[in-house]
Design a protein around this motif. Structure first.
Motif, PDB file in Angstrom:
ATOM      1  N   SER A 249       0.810  -1.220   0.000  1.00 23.19           N
ATOM      2  CA  SER A 249       0.000   0.000   0.000  1.00 23.19           C
ATOM      3  C   SER A 249       0.839   1.264   0.000  1.00 23.19           C
ATOM      4  CB  SER A 249      -0.942   0.019   1.209  1.00 23.19           C
ATOM      5  OG  SER A 249      -0.212  -0.003   2.423  1.00 23.19           O
ATOM      6  N   TYR A 250       2.001   1.207   0.634  1.00 19.78           N
ATOM      7  CA  TYR A 250       2.849   2.399   0.705  1.00 19.78           C
ATOM      8  C   TYR A 250       3.422   2.759  -0.666  1.00 19.78           C
ATOM      9  CZ  TYR A 250       2.638   1.716   5.754  1.00 19.78           C
ATOM     10  OH  TYR A 250       2.197   1.558   7.046  1.00 19.78           O
ATOM     11  N   THR A 251       3.643   1.768  -1.505  1.00 19.71           N
ATOM     12  CA  THR A 251       4.198   2.027  -2.826  1.00 19.71           C
ATOM     13  C   THR A 251       3.112   2.386  -3.836  1.00 19.71           C
ATOM     14  OG1 THR A 251       6.118   0.620  -2.398  1.00 19.71           O
ATOM     15  CG2 THR A 251       5.567   1.012  -4.700  1.00 19.71           C
ATOM     16  N   ILE A 252       1.936   1.770  -3.718  1.00 24.56           N
ATOM     17  CA  ILE A 252       0.842   2.113  -4.621  1.00 24.56           C
ATOM     18  C   ILE A 252       0.183   3.422  -4.195  1.00 24.56           C
ATOM     19  CG2 ILE A 252      -1.063   0.916  -3.472  1.00 24.56           C
ATOM     20  CD1 ILE A 252      -0.317   1.065  -7.264  1.00 24.56           C
ATOM     21  N   GLY A 253       0.427   3.847  -2.951  1.00 21.26           N
ATOM     22  CA  GLY A 253      -0.098   5.128  -2.483  1.00 21.26           C
ATOM     23  C   GLY A 253      -1.574   5.083  -2.151  1.00 21.26           C
ATOM     24  N   GLU A 254      -1.955   4.168  -1.261  1.00 17.63           N
ATOM     25  CA  GLU A 254      -3.357   4.067  -0.845  1.00 17.63           C
ATOM     26  C   GLU A 254      -3.852   5.420  -0.330  1.00 17.63           C
ATOM     27  OE1 GLU A 254      -7.065   2.427   0.045  1.00 17.63           O
ATOM     28  OE2 GLU A 254      -5.405   1.472  -1.020  1.00 17.63           O
ATOM     29  N   GLY A 255      -4.944   5.897  -0.930  1.00 13.86           N
ATOM     30  CA  GLY A 255      -5.561   7.122  -0.454  1.00 13.86           C
ATOM     31  C   GLY A 255      -5.046   8.408  -1.069  1.00 13.86           C
ATOM     32  N   VAL A 256      -4.023   8.330  -1.926  1.00 10.97           N
ATOM     33  CA  VAL A 256      -3.516   9.543  -2.582  1.00 10.97           C
ATOM     34  C   VAL A 256      -3.746   9.427  -4.084  1.00 10.97           C
ATOM     35  CG1 VAL A 256      -1.763   9.885  -0.803  1.00 10.97           C
ATOM     36  CG2 VAL A 256      -1.134   8.709  -2.918  1.00 10.97           C
ATOM     37  N   THR A 257      -3.661  10.546  -4.784  1.00 13.49           N
ATOM     38  CA  THR A 257      -3.758  10.523  -6.234  1.00 13.49           C
ATOM     39  C   THR A 257      -2.510   9.879  -6.821  1.00 13.49           C
ATOM     40  OG1 THR A 257      -2.677  12.665  -6.524  1.00 13.49           O
ATOM     41  CG2 THR A 257      -5.084  12.668  -6.181  1.00 13.49           C
ATOM     42  N   GLU A 258      -2.579   9.537  -8.088  1.00 10.17           N
ATOM     43  CA  GLU A 258      -1.416   8.941  -8.741  1.00 10.17           C
ATOM     44  C   GLU A 258      -0.192   9.848  -8.611  1.00 10.17           C
ATOM     45  OE1 GLU A 258       0.023   7.338 -13.153  1.00 10.17           O
ATOM     46  OE2 GLU A 258      -2.082   7.801 -12.773  1.00 10.17           O
ATOM     47  N   ALA A 259      -0.394  11.137  -8.775  1.00 11.27           N
ATOM     48  CA  ALA A 259       0.734  12.075  -8.691  1.00 11.27           C
ATOM     49  C   ALA A 259       1.329  12.133  -7.295  1.00 11.27           C
ATOM     50  CB  ALA A 259       0.282  13.468  -9.110  1.00 11.27           C
ATOM     51  N   GLY A 260       0.551  11.740  -6.281  1.00 10.49           N
ATOM     52  CA  GLY A 260       1.027  11.792  -4.912  1.00 10.49           C
ATOM     53  C   GLY A 260       1.834  10.593  -4.481  1.00 10.49           C
ATOM     54  N   ARG A 261       1.784   9.521  -5.255  1.00  9.43           N
ATOM     55  CA  ARG A 261       2.548   8.321  -4.901  1.00  9.43           C
ATOM     56  C   ARG A 261       4.039   8.636  -4.857  1.00  9.43           C
ATOM     57  NH1 ARG A 261      -0.513   4.537  -9.422  1.00  9.43           N
ATOM     58  NH2 ARG A 261      -2.502   4.307  -8.283  1.00  9.43           N
ATOM     59  N   TRP A 262       4.750   8.032  -3.910  1.00 15.53           N
ATOM     60  CA  TRP A 262       6.152   8.413  -3.795  1.00 15.53           C
ATOM     61  C   TRP A 262       6.982   7.987  -5.015  1.00 15.53           C
ATOM     62  CZ3 TRP A 262      10.164   5.095  -4.003  1.00 15.53           C
ATOM     63  CH2 TRP A 262      10.001   3.777  -3.549  1.00 15.53           C
TER      64      TRP A 262
ATOM     65  N   THR B 196      -2.411  -2.734  -1.987  1.00 17.95           N
ATOM     66  CA  THR B 196      -2.682  -2.633  -0.564  1.00 17.95           C
ATOM     67  C   THR B 196      -2.912  -4.016   0.033  1.00 17.95           C
ATOM     68  OG1 THR B 196      -3.643  -0.444  -0.832  1.00 17.95           O
ATOM     69  CG2 THR B 196      -4.266  -1.659   1.153  1.00 17.95           C
ATOM     70  N   GLY B 197      -2.216  -4.285   1.131  1.00 20.18           N
ATOM     71  CA  GLY B 197      -2.394  -5.541   1.851  1.00 20.18           C
ATOM     72  C   GLY B 197      -1.407  -6.630   1.525  1.00 20.18           C
TER      73      GLY B 197
ATOM     74  N   THR C 133      13.149  -0.392  -6.773  1.00 20.05           N
ATOM     75  CA  THR C 133      12.970  -0.125  -5.353  1.00 20.05           C
ATOM     76  C   THR C 133      12.112  -1.227  -4.734  1.00 20.05           C
ATOM     77  OG1 THR C 133      11.015   1.277  -5.726  1.00 20.05           O
ATOM     78  CG2 THR C 133      13.181   2.370  -5.638  1.00 20.05           C
ATOM     79  N   LEU C 134      12.328  -1.470  -3.446  1.00 20.33           N
ATOM     80  CA  LEU C 134      11.614  -2.518  -2.723  1.00 20.33           C
ATOM     81  C   LEU C 134      11.246  -2.002  -1.338  1.00 20.33           C
ATOM     82  CD1 LEU C 134      10.681  -5.509  -2.458  1.00 20.33           C
ATOM     83  CD2 LEU C 134      13.000  -6.038  -1.674  1.00 20.33           C
ATOM     84  N   LEU C 135       9.957  -2.015  -1.050  1.00 23.49           N
ATOM     85  CA  LEU C 135       9.458  -1.636   0.273  1.00 23.49           C
ATOM     86  C   LEU C 135       8.355  -2.637   0.614  1.00 23.49           C
ATOM     87  CD1 LEU C 135       8.127   1.903   1.383  1.00 23.49           C
ATOM     88  CD2 LEU C 135       7.712  -0.260   2.538  1.00 23.49           C
ATOM     89  N   ILE C 136       8.647  -3.575   1.516  1.00 22.54           N
ATOM     90  CA  ILE C 136       7.696  -4.643   1.793  1.00 22.54           C
ATOM     91  C   ILE C 136       7.910  -5.192   3.210  1.00 22.54           C
ATOM     92  CG2 ILE C 136       9.155  -6.491   0.887  1.00 22.54           C
ATOM     93  CD1 ILE C 136       5.328  -6.196   0.335  1.00 22.54           C
ATOM     94  N   GLY C 137       6.810  -5.592   3.829  1.00 26.51           N
ATOM     95  CA  GLY C 137       6.941  -6.256   5.129  1.00 26.51           C
ATOM     96  C   GLY C 137       5.932  -5.831   6.165  1.00 26.51           C
ATOM     97  N   VAL C 138       5.297  -4.670   5.978  1.00 24.45           N
ATOM     98  CA  VAL C 138       4.393  -4.197   7.019  1.00 24.45           C
ATOM     99  C   VAL C 138       3.219  -5.150   7.217  1.00 24.45           C
ATOM    100  CG1 VAL C 138       2.954  -2.745   5.514  1.00 24.45           C
ATOM    101  CG2 VAL C 138       3.217  -2.173   7.942  1.00 24.45           C
ATOM    102  N   ASN C 139       2.748  -5.769   6.147  1.00 26.36           N
ATOM    103  CA  ASN C 139       1.613  -6.672   6.295  1.00 26.36           C
ATOM    104  C   ASN C 139       2.016  -8.018   6.893  1.00 26.36           C
ATOM    105  OD1 ASN C 139      -0.636  -5.035   5.160  1.00 26.36           O
ATOM    106  ND2 ASN C 139       0.723  -5.001   3.387  1.00 26.36           N
ATOM    107  N   ASP C 140       3.267  -8.402   6.717  1.00 28.05           N
ATOM    108  CA  ASP C 140       3.776  -9.565   7.446  1.00 28.05           C
ATOM    109  C   ASP C 140       3.720  -9.285   8.946  1.00 28.05           C
ATOM    110  OD1 ASP C 140       5.076  -9.441   4.689  1.00 28.05           O
ATOM    111  OD2 ASP C 140       5.697 -11.450   5.304  1.00 28.05           O
ATOM    112  N   GLN C 141       4.155  -8.089   9.333  1.00 25.34           N
ATOM    113  CA  GLN C 141       4.126  -7.717  10.745  1.00 25.34           C
ATOM    114  C   GLN C 141       2.687  -7.584  11.233  1.00 25.34           C
ATOM    115  OE1 GLN C 141       3.127  -4.366  11.914  1.00 25.34           O
ATOM    116  NE2 GLN C 141       3.306  -5.145  14.008  1.00 25.34           N
TER     117      GLN C 141
END
Length: 216
Positions: A20-33, A57-58, A81-89
């Motif tokens: 979800s952090y990479t797809i930018g849940e809740g923000v516009t496409e332009a807002g994704r990091w 997300t999820g 880039t790789l950002l993953i693990g919050v849903n494992d936790q």
């Protein structure tokens, strides 16, 4: 002195892997990091295509791996880039299993980039500071996030990939209005902009492995 300029070349390809952090849940496409990162890199004279984002997300580590299989990704990415693990936790999975799954994803990222120096791993933010976590054990969440991040950092540096720690910035969200979207959990575009300030130098360094810009 004028800013260093890159030679005129075709835009390079950027692959962003995550949840979800990479797809930018809740923000516009332009807002994704990842999208903000591309804009920042272009401002610095680096030609980068719009990011290919493989994230939902999820997703856990194994779900991201399965999605990568489905996407039939091929090598040739200048930046991964790789950002993953919050849903494992979040799902209560043990940290010991995370190490093996994360390492598998890191190896796949390196294969896709063709060079470990072109892989940037971003730390897991701390959702325990958000209003969504109200009534939960915030200290326990923070400790678990730190444990997962320590594993990811250890494997990233051992592999000689690049590590960016956005977790302290994510923890500032509790005291800064506007850093979360309406769900009270996910970062806002403003918070992602702060992340990009941290990620951009590593991304630029990764892309410079392709060559050195012309100085003037």
């Amino acid at each position: 002195m004028r800013r260093a300029r890159w030679p005129e070349v075709a835009p390079v390809r950027f692959l962003a892997l995550g949840d979800s952090y990479t797809i930018g849940e809740g923000v516009t496409e332009a807002g994704r990091w990842p999208v903000q990162l591309v804009a920042r890199l272009r401002e610095h004279g680096i030609a980068v295509d719009a990011p290919r984002i493989v994230a939902t997300t999820g997703w856990t580590t194994d779900e991201l791996s399965a999605a990568m299989d489905d996407a039939a990704l091929k090598p040739g990415w200048a930046l991964v880039t790789l950002l993953i693990g919050v849903n494992d936790q979040y799902r209560g999975r043990p940290a010991a299993g995370y190490r093996e799954r994360f390492l598998g994803l890191l190896r796949r990222a390196v294969d896709l980039a063709g060079d470990v120096r072109r892989v940037v791993v971003v730390s897991i933010p701390d959702w325990g500071v958000t209003s969504f976590a109200e009534g939960r054990d915030r200290t326990a969440i923070a400790n678990e996030i730190d444990t997962f991040n320590a594993i990811a950092r250890d494997e990233t540096l051992r592999a000689h990939a690049r590590w960016v720690d956005v977790t302290p910035t994510s923890r500032d969200a509790a005291a800064n209005p506007g850093m979360l979207v309406d769900d009270g959990l996910h970062p806002s575009a403003a918070q992602y902009a702060r992340w990009v300030t941290l990620i951009a130098p590593a991304a630029e360094a990764a892309l410079r492995e392709r060559g050195t810009p012309n100085a003037a």
